[in-house]
Design a protein around this motif. Structure first.
Motif, PDB file in Angstrom:
ATOM      1  N   ALA A  56       0.868  -1.171   0.000  1.00 58.70           N
ATOM      2  CA  ALA A  56       0.000   0.000   0.000  1.00 58.70           C
ATOM      3  C   ALA A  56       0.904   1.220   0.000  1.00 58.70           C
ATOM      4  O   ALA A  56       1.607   1.480   0.974  1.00 58.70           O
ATOM      5  N   ILE A  57       0.919   1.954  -1.101  1.00 69.89           N
ATOM      6  CA  ILE A  57       1.768   3.133  -1.234  1.00 69.89           C
ATOM      7  C   ILE A  57       0.919   4.361  -0.967  1.00 69.89           C
ATOM      8  O   ILE A  57      -0.064   4.617  -1.663  1.00 69.89           O
ATOM      9  N   SER A  58       1.279   5.121   0.064  1.00 68.80           N
ATOM     10  CA  SER A  58       0.490   6.285   0.470  1.00 68.80           C
ATOM     11  C   SER A  58       0.542   7.380  -0.590  1.00 68.80           C
ATOM     12  O   SER A  58       1.375   7.371  -1.493  1.00 68.80           O
ATOM     13  N   TYR A  59      -0.347   8.364  -0.411  1.00 65.70           N
ATOM     14  CA  TYR A  59      -0.489   9.446  -1.391  1.00 65.70           C
ATOM     15  C   TYR A  59       0.831  10.187  -1.622  1.00 65.70           C
ATOM     16  O   TYR A  59       1.250  10.384  -2.765  1.00 65.70           O
ATOM     17  N   ALA A  60       1.518  10.621  -0.547  1.00 65.62           N
ATOM     18  CA  ALA A  60       2.740  11.403  -0.714  1.00 65.62           C
ATOM     19  C   ALA A  60       3.849  10.607  -1.402  1.00 65.62           C
ATOM     20  O   ALA A  60       4.487  11.124  -2.337  1.00 65.62           O
ATOM     21  N   PRO A  61       4.138   9.358  -1.000  1.00 65.21           N
ATOM     22  CA  PRO A  61       5.118   8.578  -1.755  1.00 65.21           C
ATOM     23  C   PRO A  61       4.735   8.367  -3.218  1.00 65.21           C
ATOM     24  O   PRO A  61       5.616   8.296  -4.079  1.00 65.21           O
ATOM     25  N   CYS A  62       3.431   8.286  -3.510  1.00 69.78           N
ATOM     26  CA  CYS A  62       3.006   8.201  -4.915  1.00 69.78           C
ATOM     27  C   CYS A  62       3.401   9.464  -5.665  1.00 69.78           C
ATOM     28  O   CYS A  62       3.831   9.411  -6.827  1.00 69.78           O
ATOM     29  N   GLN A  63       3.265  10.620  -5.011  1.00 71.00           N
ATOM     30  CA  GLN A  63       3.676  11.877  -5.632  1.00 71.00           C
ATOM     31  C   GLN A  63       5.170  11.866  -5.929  1.00 71.00           C
ATOM     32  O   GLN A  63       5.622  12.376  -6.957  1.00 71.00           O
ATOM     33  N   ASP A  98     -12.721   8.008   4.089  1.00 70.05           N
ATOM     34  CA  ASP A  98     -13.178   8.162   2.706  1.00 70.05           C
ATOM     35  C   ASP A  98     -12.412   9.317   2.086  1.00 70.05           C
ATOM     36  O   ASP A  98     -12.363  10.420   2.656  1.00 70.05           O
ATOM     37  N   GLN A  99     -11.792   9.086   0.932  1.00 77.95           N
ATOM     38  CA  GLN A  99     -10.992  10.132   0.307  1.00 77.95           C
ATOM     39  C   GLN A  99     -11.793  11.404   0.039  1.00 77.95           C
ATOM     40  O   GLN A  99     -11.240  12.511   0.021  1.00 77.95           O
ATOM     41  N   ARG A 100     -13.106  11.281  -0.150  1.00 78.44           N
ATOM     42  CA  ARG A 100     -13.934  12.453  -0.452  1.00 78.44           C
ATOM     43  C   ARG A 100     -14.018  13.421   0.718  1.00 78.44           C
ATOM     44  O   ARG A 100     -14.352  14.595   0.538  1.00 78.44           O
ATOM     45  N   GLU A 101     -13.666  12.945   1.924  1.00 81.96           N
ATOM     46  CA  GLU A 101     -13.730  13.809   3.099  1.00 81.96           C
ATOM     47  C   GLU A 101     -12.557  14.779   3.193  1.00 81.96           C
ATOM     48  O   GLU A 101     -12.583  15.708   4.006  1.00 81.96           O
ATOM     49  N   ILE A 102     -11.537  14.578   2.371  1.00 79.80           N
ATOM     50  CA  ILE A 102     -10.376  15.476   2.439  1.00 79.80           C
ATOM     51  C   ILE A 102     -10.122  16.175   1.111  1.00 79.80           C
ATOM     52  O   ILE A 102      -9.026  16.677   0.866  1.00 79.80           O
ATOM     53  N   GLY A 103     -11.114  16.239   0.244  1.00 81.65           N
ATOM     54  CA  GLY A 103     -10.983  16.984  -0.997  1.00 81.65           C
ATOM     55  C   GLY A 103     -10.712  16.084  -2.186  1.00 81.65           C
ATOM     56  O   GLY A 103     -10.880  14.868  -2.131  1.00 81.65           O
ATOM     57  N   ASP A 104     -10.262  16.714  -3.265  1.00 76.31           N
ATOM     58  CA  ASP A 104     -10.111  16.018  -4.545  1.00 76.31           C
ATOM     59  C   ASP A 104      -8.659  15.801  -4.941  1.00 76.31           C
ATOM     60  O   ASP A 104      -8.326  15.721  -6.121  1.00 76.31           O
ATOM     61  N   ASP A 105      -7.754  15.755  -3.946  1.00 74.65           N
ATOM     62  CA  ASP A 105      -6.341  15.603  -4.271  1.00 74.65           C
ATOM     63  C   ASP A 105      -6.009  14.224  -4.838  1.00 74.65           C
ATOM     64  O   ASP A 105      -5.004  14.057  -5.506  1.00 74.65           O
ATOM     65  N   GLY A 106      -6.829  13.260  -4.537  1.00 78.11           N
ATOM     66  CA  GLY A 106      -6.529  11.916  -5.015  1.00 78.11           C
ATOM     67  C   GLY A 106      -6.840  10.885  -3.960  1.00 78.11           C
ATOM     68  O   GLY A 106      -7.269  11.207  -2.851  1.00 78.11           O
ATOM     69  N   PRO A 107      -6.604   9.607  -4.279  1.00 78.66           N
ATOM     70  CA  PRO A 107      -6.933   8.529  -3.349  1.00 78.66           C
ATOM     71  C   PRO A 107      -6.060   8.545  -2.105  1.00 78.66           C
ATOM     72  O   PRO A 107      -5.047   9.226  -2.032  1.00 78.66           O
ATOM     73  N   LEU A 108      -6.461   7.743  -1.118  1.00 78.82           N
ATOM     74  CA  LEU A 108      -5.687   7.624   0.113  1.00 78.82           C
ATOM     75  C   LEU A 108      -4.349   6.952  -0.143  1.00 78.82           C
ATOM     76  O   LEU A 108      -3.366   7.182   0.569  1.00 78.82           O
ATOM     77  N   GLY A 109      -4.312   6.119  -1.138  1.00 75.98           N
ATOM     78  CA  GLY A 109      -3.085   5.418  -1.500  1.00 75.98           C
ATOM     79  C   GLY A 109      -3.329   4.552  -2.714  1.00 75.98           C
ATOM     80  O   GLY A 109      -4.395   4.597  -3.337  1.00 75.98           O
ATOM     81  N   GLN A 110      -2.333   3.760  -3.073  1.00 72.93           N
ATOM     82  CA  GLN A 110      -2.427   2.859  -4.215  1.00 72.93           C
ATOM     83  C   GLN A 110      -1.886   1.499  -3.805  1.00 72.93           C
ATOM     84  O   GLN A 110      -0.858   1.412  -3.129  1.00 72.93           O
ATOM     85  N   MET A 111      -2.556   0.438  -4.216  1.00 72.74           N
ATOM     86  CA  MET A 111      -2.061  -0.915  -4.012  1.00 72.74           C
ATOM     87  C   MET A 111      -1.313  -1.372  -5.253  1.00 72.74           C
ATOM     88  O   MET A 111      -1.854  -1.329  -6.360  1.00 72.74           O
ATOM     89  N   HIS A 391      -2.295  11.436   8.071  1.00 72.03           N
ATOM     90  CA  HIS A 391      -1.211  10.533   8.430  1.00 72.03           C
ATOM     91  C   HIS A 391      -1.186   9.332   7.487  1.00 72.03           C
ATOM     92  O   HIS A 391      -0.104   8.906   7.033  1.00 72.03           O
ATOM     93  N   ALA A 392      -2.358   8.764   7.208  1.00 77.63           N
ATOM     94  CA  ALA A 392      -2.429   7.608   6.315  1.00 77.63           C
ATOM     95  C   ALA A 392      -1.938   7.960   4.915  1.00 77.63           C
ATOM     96  O   ALA A 392      -1.350   7.118   4.221  1.00 77.63           O
ATOM     97  N   ARG A 393      -2.130   9.202   4.500  1.00 72.99           N
ATOM     98  CA  ARG A 393      -1.698   9.643   3.172  1.00 72.99           C
ATOM     99  C   ARG A 393      -0.233  10.070   3.158  1.00 72.99           C
ATOM    100  O   ARG A 393       0.336  10.328   2.103  1.00 72.99           O
ATOM    101  N   GLY A 394       0.381  10.185   4.342  1.00 76.35           N
ATOM    102  CA  GLY A 394       1.787  10.562   4.411  1.00 76.35           C
ATOM    103  C   GLY A 394       2.058  12.024   4.200  1.00 76.35           C
ATOM    104  O   GLY A 394       3.150  12.409   3.766  1.00 76.35           O
ATOM    105  N   THR A 395       1.086  12.883   4.521  1.00 79.96           N
ATOM    106  CA  THR A 395       1.243  14.318   4.266  1.00 79.96           C
ATOM    107  C   THR A 395       1.409  15.127   5.542  1.00 79.96           C
ATOM    108  O   THR A 395       1.227  16.349   5.525  1.00 79.96           O
TER     109      THR A 395
END
Length: 408
Positions: A56-63, A98-111, A391-395
């Protein structure tokens, strides 16, 4: 005099797993000449059956992977995580992200399945003229003189470099050779890992259930498939692993439930003993640790690989900045910045995961009721819930440029 005939590189990375290969790409893209050494034949280990894990790769590492131009290679088969559903066993109380609760930046992470990561990273390093892959081989001796490290390899090759980066993983022989000790904890749990197919689509939702025997995670993959991380005491895990395929699926179905219809595992099953470990130090002379060689944590929150990517982002930024200033990339002052930046962050998360594992690995009634209430309370306090989601998104915290999607 022997060192005068040594091959010369800016740095050597020992360990060509997913962390070592990513580190090599990050440095090579910024003009460093890198040697990447591994004891195994990397090309021979790219078959689908080599590794059963998915990360599970969090949002920030995906960036970060996008900033390095790697995501087009690694993310083709990725599955976005849009929701996370956390429960204490089969309790009706739960915590829902739910990713929709924190805006439209993208998913919580990627598998992403590890086999796809390995193949994509291998293609990237083979395409980069600044990376020399030396496999199968290993470092047998390290000496430091004249402002450089001099390495002897098992094959007889000799290499000189300004910095040695160890990405050999938890059982690193090079870390031991450099005299760095570790502190470890055995959780008396074994993780069973496999991929399953199910009749109903998962909708991008990851499920984490906590039991006294260990967590059970259902992590979405492309199609109607999920990666399973099923933790049990070692004796029970061994018994489960020895079951026939039909019997294994029957036991899996009891643990999984029927909310996604009939579940069947396919391919191999793997098992991994669960431990945590922290290195007493990250540095030696012209030497540093990254990834699991520095810290190995319980997979309870899927943050192990993300910590390694955060190490890479910080170290790459420090080395690039040092070179721009004309500083020695292997000097103590340069490497001390890395130690200060990463050790605290890694230790806090490691201790947090250890506390979480202890909290959920018992069935004492008052503790269980408190856990269930805690999950429900976090879900009812929006600012606190968003903090955990960030925290889960790594931001959260001081982010290196790469983790913000910016070039070095």
């Amino acid at each position: 005099m022997a060192e005068t005939h040594s091959e010369k590189f800016d740095m050597v990375i020992s360990g060509a797993g997913v962390v070592g290969m990513t580190m090599a790409v990050a440095l090579a893209q910024n003009g460093f000449c890198v040697a990447l050494i591994d004891h195994s034949d990397i090309a021979a280990n790219l078959n689908d059956g080599f590794d059963g894990r998915a990360y599970a790769i969090s949002y920030a590492p995906c960036q970060m992977l996008k900033a390095l131009g790697l995501w087009d290679r690694l993310g083709v088969e990725a599955q976005p995580i849009t929701e996370i559903h956390i429960t204490d066993g089969h309790s009706p109380l739960f915590l829902h992200f739910d990713q929709r609760e924190i805006g439209d930046d993208g998913p919580l992470g990627q598998m992403v399945e590890v086999r796809h990561l390995r193949r994509g990273l291998y293609e990237a390093i083979m395409a980069d003229k600044n990376i020399t892959l030396i496999t199968p081989d290993n470092i047998t001796k390290v000496t430091t003189t004249g402002g450089a490290s001099h390495l002897a390899l098992g094959s007889g090759r000799k290499i000189a470099c300004h910095l040695v980066i160890c990405a050999e993983g938890r059982r690193s022989p090079l870390r031991d050779m450099m005299g760095i000790k570790i502190r470890s904890r055995d959780y008396q749990q074994t993780a069973i890992v496999t991929t399953v197919s199910h009749e109903i689509d998962h909708g991008g939702t990851a499920y984490e259930r906590f039991y006294p025997s260990g967590p059970f995670a259902i992590l979405p993959l492309r199609g109607k498939r999920s990666s399973i991380v099923w933790c049990e005491p070692p004796d029970l895990a061994q018994a489960i692993m020895s079951l026939s395929d039909p019997a294994f699926d029957a036991e899996l179905g009891k643990k999984f439930g029927d909310f996604l219809g009939r579940v069947t595992h396919h391919g191999q099953r793997w098992s991994y003993p669960l431990t945590s470990q922290l290195a007493d130090d990250y540095l030696a002379e012209r030497f540093c640790l990254i990834g699991d060689a520095a810290h190995g944590i319980h997979p309870i929150a899927g943050q192990g690989f993300n910590l390694g990517l955060r190490d890479i982002a910080a170290l790459a930024e420090i080395l690039v900045d040092a070179r721009r200033l004309g500083a020695d990339i292997g000097a103590p002052l340069t490497l001390e910045r890395y130690r200060r930046w990463r050790r605290t962050d890694n230790n806090i998360l490691a201790f947090g995961m250890d506390a979480l594992t202890r909290l959920f690995s018992n069935d004492i009634t008052p503790v269980r009721l408190a856990r269930e209430a805690g999950l429900a309370i976090v879900g009812e306090i929006p600012p606190l819930k968003k903090f955990f989601m960030r925290h889960a998104r790594g931001t959260v915290g001081k982010l290196p440029r790469l983790l913000k999607g910016e070039p070095l």
